[in-house]
Every structure is written in structure tokens, then in C-alpha cells.
Design a protein around this motif. Structure first.
Motif, mmCIF file in Angstrom:
data_model
loop_
_atom_site.group_PDB
_atom_site.id
_atom_site.type_symbol
_atom_site.label_atom_id
_atom_site.label_comp_id
_atom_site.label_asym_id
_atom_site.label_seq_id
_atom_site.Cartn_x
_atom_site.Cartn_y
_atom_site.Cartn_z
ATOM 1 N N THR A 52 -0.078 0.157 -0.291
ATOM 2 C CA THR A 52 -0.153 1.295 -0.564
ATOM 3 C C THR A 52 0.719 1.000 -2.645
ATOM 4 O O THR A 52 1.035 -0.072 -2.762
ATOM 5 N N ASP A 107 1.995 -2.827 6.030
ATOM 6 C CA ASP A 107 1.693 -2.636 5.000
ATOM 7 C C ASP A 107 2.313 -2.510 3.434
ATOM 8 O O ASP A 107 3.649 -3.416 4.044
ATOM 9 N N LYS A 109 4.073 -2.348 0.438
ATOM 10 C CA LYS A 109 4.232 -2.077 -0.862
ATOM 11 C C LYS A 109 4.153 -2.632 -2.406
ATOM 12 O O LYS A 109 5.017 -2.887 -3.077
#
Length: 214
Positions: A52, A107, A109
Motif C-alpha cells: 500500500t 500487505d 504499508k
């Protein structure tokens, strides 16, 4: 005259002790053997499936403001020269820590910490048309120089994001550090080649204010 953010060498929140691989704890699952035998340990690979990005679209920080006073270009230039840099642009890469657990396909960040700060001249509105034109000319060159610093940060952030996909989380810190080191060298090379924007006749240079204009 124009400046850049110099990325740090770590670029990542320190991982807590609970996120470091430890024998028989978070990163390992014990698989029972037959009765009376020792347990067999199987390592769990916690891989990165996606990243992300906080720079897509780019939203550089513009504060704190850079404000210079003075009724003339000469006074404004004197105020600029009292600053360490006339402007600031760039970024520093950092990733959030991965929560403890056994989940995979994670995921990550990733933060670029972009910054783009340009000076405001308080005497601009009262200045002569010629002085305004000269300030605008310098300002455009300064903006281009600092934007290039921002672009370099974005390029390295994009490259890091692509490189992280498919990697095991234990590789994150080293990859972020190397990306920041590469970014730092490119930022320094830009300032060296352009004399921090002040060199005339070069791309991302010509950040010059003619104080003889009144």
C-alpha cells in the motif's frame, strides 16, 4: 540554494522483539510427531503479497512555511540567504511494522514521506512588475529543482514497492535501508551536478535571483 531531504539509513520503524524470528515461537509451528518422539518444527514463510503506497497520488508535505520579508528583491535575497536552503524537496522511505502472527500473503504499508516546501515573499504584491517577473522566474526554476528531488523519491519508492512483493518479511528492513541509500546518493548527485540549483545553464539549475532588478 535549493535543497533536498536527505533520507535516513534505516527508513523503517524498528521491528519489535515479537516480530523477530525466534525458535519455536511466532514464526514456527510445532507439528507433533509420534508418541514419545520429539516435535518437529516447520518454519512459516510470511511473504509479502502487496504494498500500500501513501504517495499514489503524491501529496508532499508543504509545512512549515518558508517566508521571506523585504520590500525589494535585494532584501528578499538577503532573507533567503539566511536560510540553510531556499527550498526543500524529497522524501524518506519507511514501512509500518508487521503485526505478529502466522498469516501469510501480507500487505506492507510503505510511506515515502514526501516534502515540497517553497518560499513565499511577503513583499511580492507591492513589488514592481519587473521585480515580480524576476521573482517568478527564480521561483519557477526553484520549483523545478525541488520537484526533481520529489520525483527521485517517488521513483525509488516505486522501485522498492515492486521489489518487496513476493519477499519474506525478514527482508523488509534491509531492502528499505538500501532503497534510502540509493535515493540519498541520487539526491546528492543532483545537488552536486547543479550546485544545489545555483549553477547556470544546466537542467534543474538556474535558481538565480537578480537583485539589481527594482
Amino acid at each position: 540554494m535549493a535543497g533536498s531531504i536527505i533520507p535516513g539509513t534505516l527508513g523503517m520503524e524498528p521491528l519489535s522483539a515479537n516480530t523477530q524470528p525466534q525458535q519455536g515461537t511466532l514464526f514456527n509451528n510445532a507439528i507433533p510427531g509420534s508418541v514419545g518422539s520429539n516435535a518437529t518444527t516447520l518454519a512459516v514463510q510470511r511473504n509479502i503479497a502487496s504494498v500500500t503506497k501513501d504517495w499514489d497520488p503524491p501529496n508532499p508535505r508543504t509545512t512549515p512555511a518558508i517566508t521571506v520579508n523585504g520590500k525589494t528583491l535585494e532584501k528578499a535575497a538577503a532573507a533567503l540567504n539566511q536560510l540553510s536552503e531556499w527550498g526543500e524537496g524529497g522524501g524518506m522511505l519507511r514501512s509500518d511494522a508487521i503485526p505478529p502472527g502466522n498469516t501469510t500473503n501480507l500487505d506492507v504499508k510503505l510511506h515515502a514521506n514526501l516534502v515540497m516546501r517553497l518560499p513565499t515573499w511577503t513583499g511580492y504584491q507591492a513589488a514592481s512588475p519587473a521585480a515580480k517577473k524576476e521573482w517568478d522566474k527564480m521561483f519557477a526554476k526553484l520549483r523545478a529543482h525541488e520537484q526533481r528531488h520529489v520525483d527521485i523519491a517517488i521513483e525509488e519508492a516505486d522501485a522498492l514497492a515492486a521489489k518487496l512483493v513476493g519477499r519474506e518479511i525478514s527482508e523488509i528492513a534491509n531492502l528499505v535501508t538500501k532503497a534510502n541509500q540509493t535515493m540519498q546518493k541520487r539526491q546528492q548527485d543532483l545537488d552536486k551536478d547543479t550546485e544545489s540549483g545555483a549553477k547556470p545553464g544546466v537542467t534543474y539549475g538556474d535558481v538565480i535571483l537578480d537583485i539589481s532588478v527594482t
